[in-house]
Design a protein around this motif. Structure first.
Motif, PDB file in Angstrom:
ATOM      1  N   GLY A   1      -9.220  -4.688  -3.099  1.00 35.13           N
ATOM      2  CA  GLY A   1      -8.140  -4.932  -2.151  1.00 35.13           C
ATOM      3  C   GLY A   1      -7.514  -3.669  -1.609  1.00 35.13           C
ATOM      4  N   PHE A   2      -6.775  -2.955  -2.461  1.00 40.05           N
ATOM      5  CA  PHE A   2      -6.058  -1.765  -2.015  1.00 40.05           C
ATOM      6  C   PHE A   2      -7.010  -0.704  -1.459  1.00 40.05           C
ATOM      7  N   ASP A   3      -8.098  -0.429  -2.173  1.00 39.71           N
ATOM      8  CA  ASP A   3      -9.007   0.619  -1.724  1.00 39.71           C
ATOM      9  C   ASP A   3      -9.613   0.300  -0.367  1.00 39.71           C
ATOM     10  N   THR A   4      -9.959  -0.967  -0.142  1.00 40.12           N
ATOM     11  CA  THR A   4     -10.498  -1.357   1.161  1.00 40.12           C
ATOM     12  C   THR A   4      -9.481  -1.125   2.262  1.00 40.12           C
ATOM     13  N   LEU A   5      -8.240  -1.541   2.036  1.00 39.39           N
ATOM     14  CA  LEU A   5      -7.219  -1.436   3.075  1.00 39.39           C
ATOM     15  C   LEU A   5      -6.725  -0.013   3.270  1.00 39.39           C
ATOM     16  N   ILE A   6      -6.873   0.824   2.259  1.00 38.83           N
ATOM     17  CA  ILE A   6      -6.468   2.225   2.382  1.00 38.83           C
ATOM     18  C   ILE A   6      -7.565   3.063   3.031  1.00 38.83           C
ATOM     19  N   HIS A   7      -8.806   2.875   2.597  1.00 36.05           N
ATOM     20  CA  HIS A   7      -9.900   3.757   3.018  1.00 36.05           C
ATOM     21  C   HIS A   7     -10.809   3.154   4.078  1.00 36.05           C
ATOM     22  N   ARG A   8     -10.802   1.827   4.210  1.00 32.04           N
ATOM     23  CA  ARG A   8     -11.700   1.168   5.174  1.00 32.04           C
ATOM     24  C   ARG A   8     -10.951   0.050   5.899  1.00 32.04           C
ATOM     25  N   ASN A   9      -9.746   0.361   6.330  1.00 33.67           N
ATOM     26  CA  ASN A   9      -8.910  -0.710   6.882  1.00 33.67           C
ATOM     27  C   ASN A   9      -9.435  -1.253   8.192  1.00 33.67           C
ATOM     28  N   GLU A  10     -10.338  -0.515   8.848  1.00 33.93           N
ATOM     29  CA  GLU A  10     -10.919  -1.024  10.092  1.00 33.93           C
ATOM     30  C   GLU A  10     -11.900  -2.160   9.832  1.00 33.93           C
ATOM     31  N   THR A  11     -12.248  -2.399   8.546  1.00 35.27           N
ATOM     32  CA  THR A  11     -13.220  -3.444   8.209  1.00 35.27           C
ATOM     33  C   THR A  11     -12.561  -4.751   7.786  1.00 35.27           C
ATOM     34  N   ALA A  12     -11.240  -4.787   7.722  1.00 31.71           N
ATOM     35  CA  ALA A  12     -10.546  -5.977   7.209  1.00 31.71           C
ATOM     36  C   ALA A  12      -9.272  -6.222   7.999  1.00 31.71           C
TER      37      ALA A  12
ATOM     38  N   LEU B   1       0.827  -1.204   0.000  1.00 36.03           N
ATOM     39  CA  LEU B   1       0.000   0.000   0.000  1.00 36.03           C
ATOM     40  C   LEU B   1       0.862   1.256   0.000  1.00 36.03           C
ATOM     41  N   HIS B   2       1.947   1.240   0.784  1.00 29.84           N
ATOM     42  CA  HIS B   2       2.847   2.396   0.802  1.00 29.84           C
ATOM     43  C   HIS B   2       3.499   2.615  -0.561  1.00 29.84           C
ATOM     44  N   GLU B   3       3.865   1.534  -1.241  1.00 29.60           N
ATOM     45  CA  GLU B   3       4.430   1.679  -2.586  1.00 29.60           C
ATOM     46  C   GLU B   3       3.407   2.318  -3.526  1.00 29.60           C
ATOM     47  N   TYR B   4       2.169   1.856  -3.433  1.00 27.61           N
ATOM     48  CA  TYR B   4       1.106   2.358  -4.300  1.00 27.61           C
ATOM     49  C   TYR B   4       0.826   3.846  -4.048  1.00 27.61           C
ATOM     50  N   LEU B   5       0.824   4.235  -2.774  1.00 23.58           N
ATOM     51  CA  LEU B   5       0.470   5.601  -2.420  1.00 23.58           C
ATOM     52  C   LEU B   5       1.642   6.576  -2.483  1.00 23.58           C
ATOM     53  N   GLU B   6       2.831   6.109  -2.133  1.00 25.70           N
ATOM     54  CA  GLU B   6       3.953   7.024  -1.911  1.00 25.70           C
ATOM     55  C   GLU B   6       5.231   6.645  -2.647  1.00 25.70           C
ATOM     56  N   GLY B   7       5.271   5.474  -3.268  1.00 25.42           N
ATOM     57  CA  GLY B   7       6.514   4.924  -3.804  1.00 25.42           C
ATOM     58  C   GLY B   7       6.990   5.593  -5.084  1.00 25.42           C
ATOM     59  N   PRO B   8       8.077   5.029  -5.641  1.00 28.71           N
ATOM     60  CA  PRO B   8       8.800   3.838  -5.178  1.00 28.71           C
ATOM     61  C   PRO B   8       9.587   4.069  -3.873  1.00 28.71           C
ATOM     62  N   ILE B   9       9.524   3.064  -2.994  1.00 29.37           N
ATOM     63  CA  ILE B   9      10.273   3.075  -1.737  1.00 29.37           C
ATOM     64  C   ILE B   9      11.246   1.893  -1.739  1.00 29.37           C
ATOM     65  N   PHE B  10      10.725   0.686  -1.493  1.00 27.25           N
ATOM     66  CA  PHE B  10      11.544  -0.519  -1.653  1.00 27.25           C
ATOM     67  C   PHE B  10      11.742  -0.840  -3.136  1.00 27.25           C
ATOM     68  N   CYS B  11      10.753  -0.502  -3.948  1.00 20.38           N
ATOM     69  CA  CYS B  11      10.835  -0.811  -5.380  1.00 20.38           C
ATOM     70  C   CYS B  11      11.897   0.046  -6.055  1.00 20.38           C
ATOM     71  N   PRO B  12      12.567  -0.493  -7.077  1.00 19.84           N
ATOM     72  CA  PRO B  12      13.483   0.335  -7.872  1.00 19.84           C
ATOM     73  C   PRO B  12      12.681   1.331  -8.703  1.00 19.84           C
ATOM     74  N   THR B  13      13.369   2.204  -9.402  1.00 23.54           N
ATOM     75  CA  THR B  13      12.701   3.136 -10.294  1.00 23.54           C
ATOM     76  C   THR B  13      12.828   2.627 -11.732  1.00 23.54           C
ATOM     77  N   HIS B  14      12.281   3.386 -12.672  1.00 20.01           N
ATOM     78  CA  HIS B  14      12.420   3.039 -14.086  1.00 20.01           C
ATOM     79  C   HIS B  14      13.875   3.159 -14.541  1.00 20.01           C
ATOM     80  N   ASP B  15      14.629   4.064 -13.906  1.00 17.42           N
ATOM     81  CA  ASP B  15      15.980   4.375 -14.369  1.00 17.42           C
ATOM     82  C   ASP B  15      17.092   3.795 -13.514  1.00 17.42           C
ATOM     83  N   THR B  16      16.756   3.398 -12.268  1.00 18.23           N
ATOM     84  CA  THR B  16      17.789   2.928 -11.347  1.00 18.23           C
ATOM     85  C   THR B  16      17.504   1.488 -10.950  1.00 18.23           C
ATOM     86  N   PRO B  17      18.241   0.524 -11.501  1.00 14.13           N
ATOM     87  CA  PRO B  17      17.987  -0.883 -11.166  1.00 14.13           C
ATOM     88  C   PRO B  17      18.380  -1.202  -9.734  1.00 14.13           C
TER      89      PRO B  17
END
Length: 358
Positions: free
Chosen positions: A335-346, A41-57
């Motif tokens: 999946g992502f939307d539930t855990l981002i916006h309604r995480n108290e339900t899952a 979820l953090h990668e989706y909202l704020e990344g890349p964090i752990f993920c590489p970028t398009h230019d930096t392997p």
């Protein structure tokens, strides 16, 4: 095969890819189930964090965006590469999803390979991911699991191993009292390990569903809403005024950390399990004057065998923590939307990349 690939912030696509090559020393796995992690979820909202970028392997995997996501997964072996003679086609397995340099000692006596330079994770740093229908993984990171453990529950072995390592770091003993701040997936699974070891568990959690889950599943002896209960005072009452022996911070929320500091006994141990994206306003004076032992913990290190044994032996039941199952098509909206916006339900939402068993 189909795979959910991360192209950058807010951009996940379902792609058609060739099946992976199962080379020497590799194990080919048909993925059964893959959990959605807070890191995804953090990668989706704020990344890349752990993920590489398009230019930096990534310096070890060599991968660049896009990459296949998913690091909490189970599956069935469909092929083994040359030199692999201790795993057979048809075996059920889980994966310890590390990407670690080949020069690092990852043997059974190592206690620090998870802290090695450029460490990353399959499903974040490249090398495929559990949100693809198939994956090929180095034999070292593949752990067989008994067929008596359902594959959906087996997908929770990875986050359970996070809890196991955190409990191990704490030094907690049978008969101790532990306070867990936050009953999200990691908090609940950390509590499950604590209860399996004979520790009394108190949980602090805002969500009524998650408090109920903690109590009904048996991983918590007490669960309090910090909006209506002075949690630190309740812990002291339950312990005859002493305070908790250990505490686990599983939220990255300042007020939770403050509560744990107030609830722990002098010379107690406070373990920070969550990933903090900001600096903490930490009360160093309180730590010094009460000689509190503050410890960090990340992921796991040679933790999977002991974690798997807890599940195979029946000491931990993972079924209660699975609150949703979806296919790849529903990854973002269901999946992502539930855990981002309604995480108290899952708690834990699992994905079947192939759509089988949905």
């Amino acid at each position: 095969m189909r795979a959910a690939r991360y192209y950058g912030r807010g951009d996940i696509r379902i792609d058609e890819l060739p099946d992976p090559d199962v080379g020497p020393g590799m194990v080919g796995i048909d993925v059964a189930w893959c959990g959605i992690c807070g890191t995804d979820l953090h990668e989706y909202l704020e990344g890349p964090i752990f993920c590489p970028t398009h230019d930096t392997p990534h310096p070890i995997s060599g991968a660049t965006l896009p990459i296949t996501l998913g690091h909490e997964f189970s599956g069935v072996v469909y092929d083994v590469g040359a030199g692999v003679d201790d795993i057979a086609v048809g075996q059920h397995v889980v994966v310890e999803p590390y990407i670690i340099d080949d020069n690092v000692d990852t043997g059974p006596e190592s206690t620090d390979y998870h802290l090695s330079k450029n460490m990353n994770f399959i499903g974040l740093g490249g090398r495929g991911g559990g949100l693809g229908e198939k994956i090929a993984v180095q034999r070292r990171w593949v752990h067989p699991i008994a067929v008596s453990v359902p594959l959906d529950q087996a997908a929770l072995i990875e986050p359970l191993s996070v809890g196991y390592h955190a409990v191990d770091r704490s030094g907690v003993k049978t008969g101790d009292v532990a306070l867990v701040g936050g009953a999200g997936p990691i908090g609940l699974l950390t509590a499950a390990v604590l209860r399996a070891l004979g520790v009394t568990v108190v949980m602090s959690e805002l969500s009524p569903l998650r408090r109920q889950k903690a109590l009904e599943s048996g991983v918590a002896d007490h669960a309090f809403d910090p909006r209506t209960t002075d949690v630190a005072a309740e812990v002291r009452r339950l312990t005859g005024g002493k305070g908790a022996d250990v505490a686990f911070e599983c939220t990255s929320v300042q007020i939770v950390l403050d509560t744990l500091m107030d609830a722990i006994r002098p010379r107690g141990v406070l373990v920070v399990v969550s990933i903090w994206g900001k600096r903490s306003d930490f009360d160093m004076h309180k730590l010094v004057m009460r000689e509190i032992d503050l410890r960090g913990t990340i992921a796991y290190v040679n933790s999977h065998p002991a974690t798997i044994e807890l599940v195979e032996s029946g000491k931990i039941d993972l079924a209660p923590f699975i609150t949703g199952k979806i296919g790849l098509e529903g990854l973002v909206e269901e999946g992502f939307d539930t855990l981002i916006h309604r995480n108290e339900t899952a708690v834990k939402i699992l994905v079947s990349p192939s759509g089988k068993d949905l």
